[in-house]
Design a protein around this motif. Structure first.
Motif, PDB file in Angstrom:
ATOM      1  N   GLY A   1      64.479  54.492  48.121  1.00  0.00           N
ATOM      2  CA  GLY A   1      62.857  54.868  48.867  1.00  0.00           C
ATOM      3  C   GLY A   1      62.222  54.284  49.691  1.00  0.00           C
ATOM      4  O   GLY A   1      60.973  54.702  50.209  1.00  0.00           O
ATOM      5  N   VAL A   2      62.401  52.940  49.359  1.00  0.00           N
ATOM      6  CA  VAL A   2      61.453  52.451  50.583  1.00  0.00           C
ATOM      7  C   VAL A   2      61.702  52.673  51.375  1.00  0.00           C
ATOM      8  O   VAL A   2      61.369  52.531  52.432  1.00  0.00           O
ATOM      9  N   LEU A   3      62.598  52.295  52.108  1.00  0.00           N
ATOM     10  CA  LEU A   3      63.670  53.248  53.216  1.00  0.00           C
ATOM     11  C   LEU A   3      62.931  54.689  53.288  1.00  0.00           C
ATOM     12  O   LEU A   3      62.660  54.574  54.601  1.00  0.00           O
TER      13      LEU A   3
ATOM     14  N   ILE B   1      66.414  55.639  58.366  1.00  0.00           N
ATOM     15  CA  ILE B   1      67.365  56.974  58.579  1.00  0.00           C
ATOM     16  C   ILE B   1      69.179  56.395  57.782  1.00  0.00           C
ATOM     17  O   ILE B   1      69.635  56.603  57.382  1.00  0.00           O
ATOM     18  N   ALA B   2      69.500  55.467  58.888  1.00  0.00           N
ATOM     19  CA  ALA B   2      70.523  54.997  58.784  1.00  0.00           C
ATOM     20  C   ALA B   2      70.569  54.220  57.302  1.00  0.00           C
ATOM     21  O   ALA B   2      72.080  54.812  56.346  1.00  0.00           O
ATOM     22  N   GLY B   3      69.618  53.249  57.352  1.00  0.00           N
ATOM     23  CA  GLY B   3      69.580  52.221  56.044  1.00  0.00           C
ATOM     24  C   GLY B   3      69.665  53.496  54.459  1.00  0.00           C
ATOM     25  O   GLY B   3      70.265  53.269  53.869  1.00  0.00           O
ATOM     26  N   PHE B   4      68.845  54.596  54.506  1.00  0.00           N
ATOM     27  CA  PHE B   4      68.446  55.139  52.794  1.00  0.00           C
ATOM     28  C   PHE B   4      69.756  56.044  52.799  1.00  0.00           C
ATOM     29  O   PHE B   4      70.456  56.315  51.502  1.00  0.00           O
ATOM     30  N   ASN B   5      70.182  56.275  53.941  1.00  0.00           N
ATOM     31  CA  ASN B   5      71.807  57.134  53.724  1.00  0.00           C
ATOM     32  C   ASN B   5      72.753  56.227  53.051  1.00  0.00           C
ATOM     33  O   ASN B   5      73.227  56.545  51.735  1.00  0.00           O
TER      34      ASN B   5
ATOM     35  N   SER C   1      63.744  57.596  44.294  1.00  0.00           N
ATOM     36  CA  SER C   1      63.971  57.562  45.374  1.00  0.00           C
ATOM     37  C   SER C   1      62.533  58.104  46.366  1.00  0.00           C
ATOM     38  O   SER C   1      61.690  57.380  46.859  1.00  0.00           O
ATOM     39  N   LEU C   2      62.284  59.257  45.907  1.00  0.00           N
ATOM     40  CA  LEU C   2      60.844  59.955  46.675  1.00  0.00           C
ATOM     41  C   LEU C   2      59.592  59.095  45.995  1.00  0.00           C
ATOM     42  O   LEU C   2      58.149  59.201  46.226  1.00  0.00           O
ATOM     43  N   SER C   3      59.368  58.620  44.093  1.00  0.00           N
ATOM     44  CA  SER C   3      58.376  58.480  44.108  1.00  0.00           C
ATOM     45  C   SER C   3      58.335  57.394  44.170  1.00  0.00           C
ATOM     46  O   SER C   3      56.737  56.863  44.391  1.00  0.00           O
TER      47      SER C   3
END
Length: 283
Positions: A69-71, A156-160, A180-182
């Motif tokens: 979520g942070v990423l 992008i790399a981090g949250f994937n 995560s989006l919340s």
């Protein structure tokens, strides 16, 4: 990768390019992305209504979801700034291509994903196609947009990778997506509020409500399809195949009046060929 996962990733790629193209058309993408993610969180909440079993059976699943979520907030903020300053095709290519070069080594070295000759050939073609799309060194406002796109690539790399770790620890896709989006939504809103205040943000977010709702629904489809595919497939394979969205983004950029050179079209062709080599199901 199974045929079902392949279809899910390709559909996710198309919807991802489409919601980015709609965001690009907004007068202020940096404000609009807050409204888009608000719609996406509501949509994700509806998706969780069909959830069965424990959403986060382990503490690791919850932790990696929060990290994602942070990423995600960093990704969405830097994406909006890149799209505000650079053409869709260029910003999209740099962000997705840069992330690709980060995800594959991590997937092999840390997540234990198998490195096959087909995967190497496919990833190499995709990377070569992305490099070929950069026609000239961007300057001025466009150059700053490219820098934001590079920062976006890291997020992008981090949250994937975080998504894959959360799924591996037992997180269910609907809950992972929604939580995560919340986490990302208030962080995005706070970043924007620091720049213009609540009244200005609200005015810009609701300026085109129909477009925001449509963009948010497309964003929901894109991320949910990706998570469903990621639950049963390798991170590097899913992520690389999803980067076929770059070819879709180039076509959508052309429809918005962006000029495409021969090297851009050639790069798009290499990306599609590499994605087929990488994602084609094998017995």
């Amino acid at each position: 990768m199974t045929p079902a996962a392949l279809v899910l990733v390709l559909a996710s790629a198309f919807f991802h390019a489409l919601w980015n193209a709609l965001l690009k058309r907004h007068e202020d993408p940096e404000a609009a992305v807050v409204g888009v993610i608000a719609v996406t969180v509501v949509s994700g909440g509806l998706w969780t209504l069909g959830l069965r079993g424990e959403a986060f059976p382990t503490s690791q699943a919850l932790l990696w979801t929060l990290v994602a979520g942070v990423l995600e907030s960093g990704y969405l903020a830097t994406l909006a700034r890149a799209l505000h300053r650079a053409p869709l095709g260029l910003a999209y290519t740099v962000s997705r291509g840069g992330a690709l070069l980060l995800v594959w080594p991590v997937s092999v070295l840390w997540l234990g994903e198998q490195l096959t000759p087909w995967a190497v050939a496919g990833a190499s073609l995709v990377a070569l196609g992305m490099v070929g799309m950069n026609l000239v060194r961007p300057r001025g406002e466009v150059g700053r947009g490219v820098l934001w796109a590079l920062a976006c690539a890291v997020c992008i790399a981090g949250f994937n990778v975080s998504y894959k770790r959360a799924l591996g620890a037992g997180a269910q896709p609907p809950a992972l997506f929604t939580l995560s989006l919340s986490v990302a939504l208030p962080l995005l809103a706070l970043m924007r509020l620091r720049g213009e205040g609540w009244r200005a943000l609200r005015r810009e977010v609701v300026a085109r409500p129909g477009m925001l709702v449509a963009t948010g629904l497309l964003c929901t489809l894109s991320f949910s399809f990706m998570l469903l595919a990621l639950a049963s497939s390798g991170t590097g394979a899913v992520f690389t195949l999803r980067n076929t969205s770059i070819a879709f983004a180039l076509g959508l950029g052309a429809s918005q009046g962006e000029k495409l050179g021969r090297r851009q079209w050639a790069g798009a062709a290499l990306i599609l060929l590499g994605a087929v080599l990488l994602g084609w199901p094998r017995g």
